[in-house]
Design a protein around this motif. Structure first.
Motif, PDB file in Angstrom:
ATOM      1  N   VAL A   1      14.000  -0.074  -2.862  1.00 53.71           N
ATOM      2  CA  VAL A   1      14.073   1.150  -3.687  1.00 53.71           C
ATOM      3  C   VAL A   1      13.293   0.938  -4.985  1.00 53.71           C
ATOM      4  CG1 VAL A   1      16.207   2.107  -2.752  1.00 53.71           C
ATOM      5  CG2 VAL A   1      16.335   0.416  -4.583  1.00 53.71           C
ATOM      6  N   HIS A   2      12.688   2.018  -5.454  1.00 53.14           N
ATOM      7  CA  HIS A   2      11.795   1.961  -6.625  1.00 53.14           C
ATOM      8  C   HIS A   2      12.040   3.249  -7.409  1.00 53.14           C
ATOM      9  CE1 HIS A   2       7.567   1.199  -8.329  1.00 53.14           C
ATOM     10  NE2 HIS A   2       7.837   2.430  -8.745  1.00 53.14           N
ATOM     11  N   CYS A   3      12.780   3.146  -8.507  1.00 52.61           N
ATOM     12  CA  CYS A   3      13.199   4.372  -9.199  1.00 52.61           C
ATOM     13  C   CYS A   3      12.599   4.470 -10.588  1.00 52.61           C
ATOM     14  CB  CYS A   3      14.722   4.417  -9.298  1.00 52.61           C
ATOM     15  SG  CYS A   3      15.492   4.405  -7.671  1.00 52.61           S
TER      16      CYS A   3
ATOM     17  N   ILE B   1      11.088   2.837  -0.944  1.00 56.74           N
ATOM     18  CA  ILE B   1      11.310   4.276  -1.122  1.00 56.74           C
ATOM     19  C   ILE B   1      11.287   4.606  -2.610  1.00 56.74           C
ATOM     20  CG2 ILE B   1      12.847   6.206  -0.485  1.00 56.74           C
ATOM     21  CD1 ILE B   1      11.705   4.485   1.896  1.00 56.74           C
ATOM     22  N   PRO B   2      10.174   5.180  -3.090  1.00 59.99           N
ATOM     23  CA  PRO B   2      10.085   5.463  -4.529  1.00 59.99           C
ATOM     24  C   PRO B   2      10.604   6.848  -4.906  1.00 59.99           C
ATOM     25  CG  PRO B   2       7.882   5.203  -3.528  1.00 59.99           C
ATOM     26  CD  PRO B   2       8.870   5.411  -2.431  1.00 59.99           C
ATOM     27  N   ASP B   3      11.356   6.885  -5.985  1.00 56.26           N
ATOM     28  CA  ASP B   3      11.651   8.165  -6.634  1.00 56.26           C
ATOM     29  C   ASP B   3      10.634   8.222  -7.782  1.00 56.26           C
ATOM     30  OD1 ASP B   3      12.691  10.492  -7.594  1.00 56.26           O
ATOM     31  OD2 ASP B   3      14.434   9.572  -8.554  1.00 56.26           O
ATOM     32  N   THR B   4       9.429   8.566  -7.404  1.00 48.64           N
ATOM     33  CA  THR B   4       8.263   8.419  -8.290  1.00 48.64           C
ATOM     34  C   THR B   4       8.400   9.154  -9.613  1.00 48.64           C
ATOM     35  OG1 THR B   4       6.909   8.158  -6.321  1.00 48.64           O
ATOM     36  CG2 THR B   4       5.734   8.779  -8.340  1.00 48.64           C
ATOM     37  N   VAL B   5       9.028  10.322  -9.578  1.00 46.39           N
ATOM     38  CA  VAL B   5       9.106  11.126 -10.807  1.00 46.39           C
ATOM     39  C   VAL B   5      10.525  11.144 -11.394  1.00 46.39           C
ATOM     40  CG1 VAL B   5       7.102  12.568 -10.354  1.00 46.39           C
ATOM     41  CG2 VAL B   5       9.316  13.210  -9.377  1.00 46.39           C
TER      42      VAL B   5
ATOM     43  N   THR C   1       0.837  -1.194   0.000  1.00 44.15           N
ATOM     44  CA  THR C   1       0.000   0.000   0.000  1.00 44.15           C
ATOM     45  C   THR C   1       0.880   1.256   0.000  1.00 44.15           C
ATOM     46  OG1 THR C   1      -1.904   1.072   1.026  1.00 44.15           O
ATOM     47  CG2 THR C   1      -0.328   0.063   2.541  1.00 44.15           C
ATOM     48  N   PHE C   2       0.334   2.349  -0.512  1.00 44.99           N
ATOM     49  CA  PHE C   2       1.161   3.555  -0.666  1.00 44.99           C
ATOM     50  C   PHE C   2       0.346   4.819  -0.455  1.00 44.99           C
ATOM     51  CE2 PHE C   2      -0.263   5.304  -4.763  1.00 44.99           C
ATOM     52  CZ  PHE C   2      -1.017   4.249  -5.254  1.00 44.99           C
ATOM     53  N   LEU C   3       1.051   5.873  -0.003  1.00 47.42           N
ATOM     54  CA  LEU C   3       0.431   7.197   0.119  1.00 47.42           C
ATOM     55  C   LEU C   3       1.540   8.240  -0.060  1.00 47.42           C
ATOM     56  CD1 LEU C   3      -2.230   8.696   0.704  1.00 47.42           C
ATOM     57  CD2 LEU C   3      -1.601   8.730   3.109  1.00 47.42           C
TER      58      LEU C   3
ATOM     59  N   PHE D   1       4.959  -0.930   2.591  1.00 45.77           N
ATOM     60  CA  PHE D   1       4.424   0.434   2.507  1.00 45.77           C
ATOM     61  C   PHE D   1       5.387   1.314   1.712  1.00 45.77           C
ATOM     62  CE2 PHE D   1       4.511   4.838   3.982  1.00 45.77           C
ATOM     63  CZ  PHE D   1       3.242   5.221   3.530  1.00 45.77           C
ATOM     64  N   SER D   2       4.807   2.159   0.826  1.00 45.73           N
ATOM     65  CA  SER D   2       5.625   3.102   0.046  1.00 45.73           C
ATOM     66  C   SER D   2       5.147   4.530   0.262  1.00 45.73           C
ATOM     67  CB  SER D   2       5.477   2.835  -1.460  1.00 45.73           C
ATOM     68  OG  SER D   2       5.975   1.584  -1.800  1.00 45.73           O
ATOM     69  N   PRO D   3       6.032   5.437   0.691  1.00 48.08           N
ATOM     70  CA  PRO D   3       5.684   6.856   0.706  1.00 48.08           C
ATOM     71  C   PRO D   3       5.911   7.398  -0.710  1.00 48.08           C
ATOM     72  CG  PRO D   3       7.830   6.496   1.714  1.00 48.08           C
ATOM     73  CD  PRO D   3       7.368   5.169   1.225  1.00 48.08           C
ATOM     74  N   GLU D   4       4.821   7.568  -1.450  1.00 46.11           N
ATOM     75  CA  GLU D   4       4.953   7.957  -2.869  1.00 46.11           C
ATOM     76  C   GLU D   4       5.659   9.308  -2.965  1.00 46.11           C
ATOM     77  OE1 GLU D   4       1.285   8.707  -4.862  1.00 46.11           O
ATOM     78  OE2 GLU D   4       2.160   8.495  -6.857  1.00 46.11           O
ATOM     79  N   ASP D   5       6.458   9.471  -4.005  1.00 48.72           N
ATOM     80  CA  ASP D   5       7.233  10.691  -4.243  1.00 48.72           C
ATOM     81  C   ASP D   5       8.224  10.959  -3.103  1.00 48.72           C
ATOM     82  OD1 ASP D   5       8.032  12.737  -5.902  1.00 48.72           O
ATOM     83  OD2 ASP D   5       6.502  14.149  -5.231  1.00 48.72           O
TER      84      ASP D   5
HETATM   85  O1  KIV Z   1       6.373   5.205  -8.515  1.00 51.56           O
HETATM   86  C1  KIV Z   1       5.730   5.019  -7.474  1.00 51.56           C
HETATM   87  O2  KIV Z   1       5.733   5.819  -6.545  1.00 51.56           O
HETATM   88  C2  KIV Z   1       4.932   3.805  -7.382  1.00 51.56           C
HETATM   89  C3  KIV Z   1       4.381   3.461  -6.048  1.00 51.56           C
HETATM   90  C4  KIV Z   1       3.024   2.876  -6.126  1.00 51.56           C
HETATM   91  C5  KIV Z   1       5.342   2.561  -5.342  1.00 51.56           C
HETATM   92  O3  KIV Z   1       4.814   3.071  -8.338  1.00 51.56           O
END
Ligand code: KIV
Ligand code: ZN
Length: 538
Positions: A209-211, A176-180, A106-108, A146-150
Motif C-alpha cells: 500500500v502507498h498512501c 496499490i497507491p492512493d495517489t491523491v 513500474t506504474f501506469l 507494479f503499481s496501478p497509479e490512482d
Molecule cells: O503516488 C503514486 O501513485 C506513486 C506511484 C509511482 C506508486 O508514487
C-alpha cells in the motif's frame, strides 16, 4: 497467533525527494540510503533513474554501495522507479542491477480521470501496455513491482483485471497507491480486501500500500491496508513527499509496535534509529519537522501542562504511551566533555551508528574540541549536529572563512563576510540589512550572485541551555530562469534547495545553512563544474 511480517519500502529518496524543496545531492542521498539500511528498511526506492543522468548515477551508487553490505548484514532490496516506457525500464535496470537484490518498480494509471485526460488511453490500451512493460521488466529483473497509479479512484473491477495481467507477466509485488490521498480508511481497507479476494494469482504475490496524505489520512489508510492483508507499506521519513506528503514511516512503525495486540505484526525496523534518520532527512532537505509531529516532533515527548507533569511524576504511563528512548529521542544525556579523547569520540560515534574514516574523525574531533571549549557537556544531539554540519555538506563551491556582525539598537545592522570561492581565492563583502542575518545573507549574495528567493528560515537549539548549538535550516528558490540543468519547463526552473548549518553562534549557523543551500543551487546550474564532471562524481 503468529506475527505477520510487514515489509517497509522506503521511498524518501524517490517520492520524498520529488517534493518541492527536498532536492538532495548524490552524497546526501547515499548517506540517507546508508541510514535507511541501518534503520532496517526492507526496500529502498533509490530514485527515478530515467529522470536525469545524475538521478541514474545516484541510484547506481546506492545499489553498489548500500545494496552490497560487507558487514554480514542482510542486503536491502534496491529499487528504481520507471514509467511503463522502454527507456525508463532499461534505465531503472541499469541503476539497480549492481545491487545484490535489485527491483524494478513500474506504474501506469488506471483511474478513468487519468486514463482519459492524462494518458488519453482506453482500458484495452492500458492493459496492453501493462502486459508489454511488466514482461520487459521481468525479462531484466526477477523482482518486479507494479503499481496501478490512482488506484484509490479506479474502478475495482478494472483493477482486478490489470493486476491479474501484471501477475501473469511476472510482477511479484502489487502496490496499490492512493495517489491523491482521497480515500477513507474504510474504503481503502475494503479496496485491499477486494483485490486480495478477486485477483487471480495474487496469493503468490506481496500486496503493498502507498498512501498520500492530502486529507491527513495516510497513516490511517496504511494501517487499514495492513489489516486487510497488505504485507508491504510504502512510506517516507517524516512523511515527506508530493503535496501533503506520503505516509510517515515512523508513525506506522510505532503504531504497529505500540498497538501490537491489535495488529499482530512484526517489522525489521530498529526503532531506536528513528529520531536520528528523521533529523538527517530534515537537515538534508531543509524541510523542518513541525514541533507537534507524531513520534519525531520536538514536542512529541514533552509534557508542559501542570496536570500532565504531575501525572508523569506519579507514573510515566499516565501520559506516555511509548518511551522516548524507544525511538532514540533521549539524546539530551551528557555523553562527553572537554577531556574526552579521540578514541572515546570514535567509540560514541560507532554506538550512534556512524562508521567513520580517520580523516572524517579527525575533522569531527577538531569541531568537538572547539565545542567542548564553549559548552560544558556534550550530548548525542550535539554530536549529530556536528556530523551533519561538518561532514555531510554538499560540494562547497563557496565556503565561509570569516564573519563579523555589528547589530543591536544603536545603529544599522552590518555584516562583513569572507568566503573562499571555487578558485580558492578569498572574497570579502560588507552589507547592511534589517538585522544581522539579513545583512550577512546580503553580503553572501553580493559575492556569489546567484539570484534566489528565501522561502523558509528555521532556527532551533539542539539542547537546552544558553550554550546550546543552534541549528538552522533554510529553503531557497532559484530565480535564475533557464539555468537549472535538465530543466524541461518553467516549473523546473523554480526548483528549491534546502541547506543546514550548526554552530554555537546562530548567525554563523545561519550563514552556513544559506551557503549549503546556495552550493546546491550552484551544483544544479552547473556553472562551476569543469566540463564533463557531474555532482555525482565529485
Ligand atoms: O503516488 C503514486 O501513485 C506513486 C506511484 C509511482 C506508486 O508514487
Ligand atoms: Zn506516491
Amino acid at each position: 497467533m503468529a506475527d505477520m511480517y510487514v515489509r517497509f519500502f522506503d521511498t524518501t529518496l524517490r517520492d520524498g525527494e520529488q517534493s518541492p524543496g527536498a532536492t538532495m545531492t548524490s552524497a546526501e542521498k547515499l548517506e540517507v540510503a546508508r541510514s535507511l539500511a541501518r534503520l532496517g528498511v526492507d526496500v529502498i526506492e533509490a530514485g527515478f533513474p530515467a529522470a536525469s543522468p545524475d538521478d541514474l548515477e545516484a541510484v547506481r551508487r546506492i545499489a553498489t554501495e548500500v545494496g552490497n553490505p560487507t558487514d554480514g548484514s542482510r542486503a536491502p532490496i534496491i529499487c528504481g522507479l520507471a514509467r511503463t516506457i522502454t527507456n525508463d525500464i532499461e534505465k531503472a535496470w541499469e541503476g539497480v542491477k549492481s545491487a545484490a537484490r535489485p527491483r524494478i518498480h513500474t506504474f501506469l494509471a488506471t483511474s478513468e480521470i487519468h486514463m482519459q485526460y492524462k494518458l488519453k488511453m482506453t482500458r484495452e490500451q492500458v492493459l496492453d501496455k501493462v502486459r508489454e512493460m511488466v514482461c520487459l521488466a521481468r525479462s531484466l529483473c526477477e523482482d518486479v513491482e507494479f503499481s496501478p497509479e490512482d488506484a484509490g479512484r479506479s474502478d475495482p473491477d478494472f483493477l482486478y483485471l490489470v493486476l491479474a495481467e501484471a501477475i501473469k507477466c511476472g510482477a511479484t509485488t502489487l502496490n496499490i497507491p492512493d495517489t491523491v490521498g482521497y480515500t477513507t480508511p474504510e474504503e481503502f481497507g475494503a479496496l485491499i480486501s477486494g483485490i486480495i479476494k478477486n485477483t487471480p494469482g495474487i496469493e503468490n504475490c506481496i500486496v503493498s500500500v502507498h498512501c498520500h496524505n492530502d486529507l491527513g489520512l495516510a497513516t490511517a489508510n496504511t494501517l487499514a491496508g495492513i489489516q486487510a492483508g497488505a504485507r508491504q507499506v510504502e512510506v517516507t521519513i517524516n512523511g515527506i513527499g508530493e503535496r501533503a506528503g506520503n505516509t510517515a514511516l515512523e508513525e506506522v512503525v510505532m503504531a504497529l509496535y505500540t498497538r501490537h495486540a491489535t495488529f499482530n505484526c512484526s517489522t525489521g525496523i530498529d526503532t531506536t534509529q528513528i529520531t536520528r534518520v528523521s533529523k538527517l532527512v530534515a537537515n538534508y532537505t531543509g524541510m523542518s519537522v513541525q514541533a507537534n509531529k507524531a513520534i519525531v516532533g520536538a514536542n512529541a515527548f514533552a509534557h508542559e501542562a501542570g496536570i500532565h507533569q504531575d501525572g508523569m511524576l506519579k507514573h510515566q504511563l499516565t501520559y506516555e504511551i511509548m518511551r522516548p528512548e524507544l525511538v532514540g529521542a533521549n539524546q539530551t544525556r551528557l555523553v562527553m566533555g572537554k577531556h574526552s579523547g579521540r578514541h572515546a569520540l570514535k567509540q560514541r560515534m560507532l554506538e550512534l551508528g556512524y562508521r567513520m574514516g580517520e580523516e572524517d574523525l579527525a575533522r569531527l574531533f577538531e569541531r568537538f574540541k572547539a565545542l567542548a571549549d564553549k559548552k560544558k557537556g556534550i550530548t548525542d544531539a550535539d554530536l549529530e549536529a556536528l556530523v551533519s554540519d561538518e561532514l555531510y555538506q554538499p560540494k562547497e563551491y563557496f565556503k565561509l572563512d570569516g564573519l563579523q556582525v555589528a547589530c543591536g539598537t544603536m545603529g544599522m545592522p552590518t555584516a562583513t563576510v569572507r568566503l573562499f570561492g571555487p578558485d580558492n581565492q578569498a572574497r570579502v563583502c560588507a552589507s547592511v540589512g534589517t538585522g544581522p542575518v539579513d545583512a550577512a545573507f546580503k553580503a553572501v549574495d553580493a559575492i556569489i550572485q546567484a539570484p534566489n528567493g528565501l522561502l523558509e528560515f528555521v532556527i532551533h537549539a539542539v539542547t537546552e541551555g544558553i550554550d546550546a548549538i543552534g541549528e538552522v535550516t533554510v529553503r531557497i528558490e532559484s530565480n535564475a530562469a533557464g539555468q537549472v540543468i535538465g530543466a524541461q519547463s518553467e516549473m523546473d526552473q523554480l526548483r528549491t534547495f534546502g541547506g543546514y548549518g550548526a554552530d554555537t553562534d546562530i548567525i554563523v549557523a545561519s550563514v552556513k545553512a544559506y551557503l549549503s543551500a546556495l552550493n546546491k543551487l550552484l551544483a544544479a546550474t552547473g556553472q562551476y563544474e569543469t566540463a564533463g564532471q557531474t555532482e555525482a562524481e565529485v
